[in-house]
Scaffold this active site. Structure first.
Site, PDB file in Angstrom:
ATOM      1  N   LYS A 161     -26.139  35.903  19.392  1.00 44.46           N
ATOM      2  CA  LYS A 161     -25.397  35.580  20.618  1.00 44.46           C
ATOM      3  C   LYS A 161     -25.492  34.112  21.040  1.00 44.46           C
ATOM      4  O   LYS A 161     -26.506  33.447  20.844  1.00 44.46           O
ATOM      5  CB  LYS A 161     -25.904  36.449  21.793  1.00 44.46           C
ATOM      6  N   HIS A 195       0.291  35.848  32.928  1.00 49.10           N
ATOM      7  CA  HIS A 195      -0.249  37.208  32.823  1.00 49.10           C
ATOM      8  C   HIS A 195      -1.285  37.319  31.699  1.00 49.10           C
ATOM      9  O   HIS A 195      -1.510  38.396  31.164  1.00 49.10           O
ATOM     10  CB  HIS A 195       0.861  38.250  32.583  1.00 49.10           C
ATOM     11  N   SER A 210     -29.542  35.317  23.376  1.00 47.22           N
ATOM     12  CA  SER A 210     -29.897  36.635  23.898  1.00 47.22           C
ATOM     13  C   SER A 210     -31.295  36.980  23.412  1.00 47.22           C
ATOM     14  O   SER A 210     -31.680  36.604  22.317  1.00 47.22           O
ATOM     15  CB  SER A 210     -28.888  37.667  23.389  1.00 47.22           C
ATOM     16  N   GLU A 237     -20.468  30.953  33.582  1.00 47.24           N
ATOM     17  CA  GLU A 237     -20.503  32.174  34.396  1.00 47.24           C
ATOM     18  C   GLU A 237     -21.100  31.907  35.770  1.00 47.24           C
ATOM     19  O   GLU A 237     -20.631  32.412  36.792  1.00 47.24           O
ATOM     20  CB  GLU A 237     -21.319  33.264  33.673  1.00 47.24           C
TER      21      GLU A 237
END
Ligand code: ARG
Length: 462
Positions: free
Chosen positions: A280, A153, A274, A287
């Site tokens: 960043k 979980h 970024s 992804e």
């Protein structure tokens, strides 16, 4: 090509919707390979002369070189790869080119080309999966004793070793490999010689072409041979499951890289910055690998819907098989290679993993198990007592190991100080030495076993 019956050319929009050359040119190698095998069989069977056969084969080889060199002028007017190659062959060798299509139709030709293309794709995927497993096994060996929190979980459950976690994916990708190998076996029959749909009246030898093209045998039914694309669906189904596995690993990489976790870091090689936030570092490769799964399932769905309800045998609908097949293969290959790159690139933050693994009462199960093993309590009772101790520790704001013996005995009078030894994360993982368990010494053995089990490349084996 069918000028005999047609006086006028097609409407411009007809030509556009009909043409597949824009994408099926990717099958030129398979097309030429199939044509050479077909031609050599025609010669052997005395259906065309050896002289014509030689001209045809020489011409086809030259066309392959022209395409490879980038000098080939593909024409939409000639619809597809099959007619583009034949058209050029006619320019090169004249009338003899017209004999190549004896005892063949574009229906068995395209069925063959797509099958050969998918089979080649399976072999590339197999090699990429092998590389990915090798990367995971190497890293698992390196991190065999590295402790991290195991989750259910996505909540801290029990400590595990990072090596064990990585080996879980080795198993998944191992089953993917066997799915691809299985689908390769089933697809390895030749449709060539089914001709348009009914077979051919010429004395062709389908066994000879099947053998020349590394198939196990010719397909048993000519209608089936030109009508089905189940092998491509199977390839994409296996690709979908494999991509789902990739997406789970990719998702974990994204989570592990995230600041609240900081379990791993990826280098500059596998991250991007970024354009606005200078601090960043984004895990874009992970992804995108994660996203490929949706796209590949979409490809499977697209072809399944094209095939659904089609009457036997060939329908032009089936020309729509290629783009999803190519896209699924491209996406999977890219996703696999990028994932392998990230697995080799990542660096574990072992202190951070250890600290998180030690927090949140991750060894509560070990306390309950200790009560069972050392005091003979029934597990349910041990679970209850441990729950009370966890509640007490939460109230005091301490770990289980920081509760005093008196606190412990207030809940379960027979507890001894030995209990503390069971409460470290090291003891917790070491105790799980059951076959398939997370103990570091198991992981070391599992690494060696995985190297043996997954060493053999199955690519190219029917
Ligand atoms: N370009 C076609 C395809 O991809 C080749 C087969 C054409 N066959 C036909 N009977 N028109 O399916």
């Amino acid at each position: 090509m069918w000028g005999g019956r047609f006086a006028l050319g097609p409407a411009e929009i007809m030509e556009r919707i009909n043409a597949s050359i824009g994408f099926d040119q990717r099958m030129y190698r398979q097309d030429i390979r199939g044509s050479i095998a077909h031609c050599q069989m025609l010669v052997k069977q005395g259906i065309i002369s050896a002289a014509d056969g030689r001209k045809i084969v020489t011409g086809l080889r030259r066309i392959e070189e022209e395409i490879e060199a980038g000098g080939f002028a593909f024409s939409t007017r000639l619809e597809d790869i099959h007619m583009n190659v034949e058209g050029r062959l006619t320019q090169l060798i004249g009338d003899a080119a017209g004999r190549l299509h004896t005892a063949r139709s574009r229906n068995d030709q395209v069925a063959l080309d797509v099958r050969l293309w998918v089979r080649d794709a399976v072999d590339r995927v197999e090699a990429l999966l092998h590389d990915l497993q090798a990367a995971l096994i190497d890293r698992a060996e390196e991190y065999a004793a590295t402790i991290m929190p195991g989750f259910t979980h996505l909540q801290t459950a029990q400590p595990v070793t990072f090596g064990h976690h990585l080996l879980a994916y080795v198993e998944m990708f191992g089953r993917d490999r066997s799915r691809f190998a299985d689908c390769r076996k089933r697809m390895n029959e030749s449709p060539l010689g089914a001709a348009a749909l009914a077979g051919s009246p010429h004395a062709i030898d389908r066994h000879m072409t099947a053998k020349a093209l590394d198939f196990d045998r010719p397909m048993a039914n000519s209608l089936d041979a030109v009508a089905d694309r189940d092998y491509a669906l199977e390839f994409m189904a296996a690709a979908t499951i494999c991509a789902v596995h990739i997406s789970r690993l990719a998702e974990e990489i994204v989570i592990w890289c995230s600041a609240p976790f900081r379990f791993i870091a990826l280098s500059d090689a596998f991250t991007t910055g970024s354009s606005i936030m200078p601090q960043k570092r984004n895990p874009d490769a992970a992804e995108l690998a994660r996203a490929k799964s949706g796209r590949i399932l979409g490809d499977f769905t697209a072809l399944a819907m094209v095939m659904k309800g089609l009457p036997l045998t060939y329908g032009k609908d089936m020309q729509e098989d290629k783009e999803p097949i190519f896209d699924a293969a491209d996406s999977l290959e890219l996703g696999l290679a990028a994932t392998t790159g990230m697995v080799r690139d990542l660096k574990a933050n072992t202190e951070r993993m250890h600290a998180v693994a030690s927090a949140d009462y991750s060894t509560a199960t070990d306390l309950a198990d200790w009560l069972v093993r050392s005091l003979g309590l029934p597990f349910r009772q041990a679970h209850h007592a441990t729950g009370k101790l966890v509640a007490l520790a939460v109230t005091k704001g301490v770990d289980l190991g920081a509760l005093s013996l008196d606190d412990m005995r207030a809940v379960e009078p027979k507890i001894t100080k030995d209990v503390y030894r069971a409460l470290t994360v090291e003891a917790s993982v070491a105790a799980r030495s059951v076959f398939g368990g997370t103990a570091p010494k198991n992981v070391k053995k599992a690494v060696a076993a995985a190297r043996r089990r997954f060493a053999a490349k199955t690519a190219g084996k029917g």
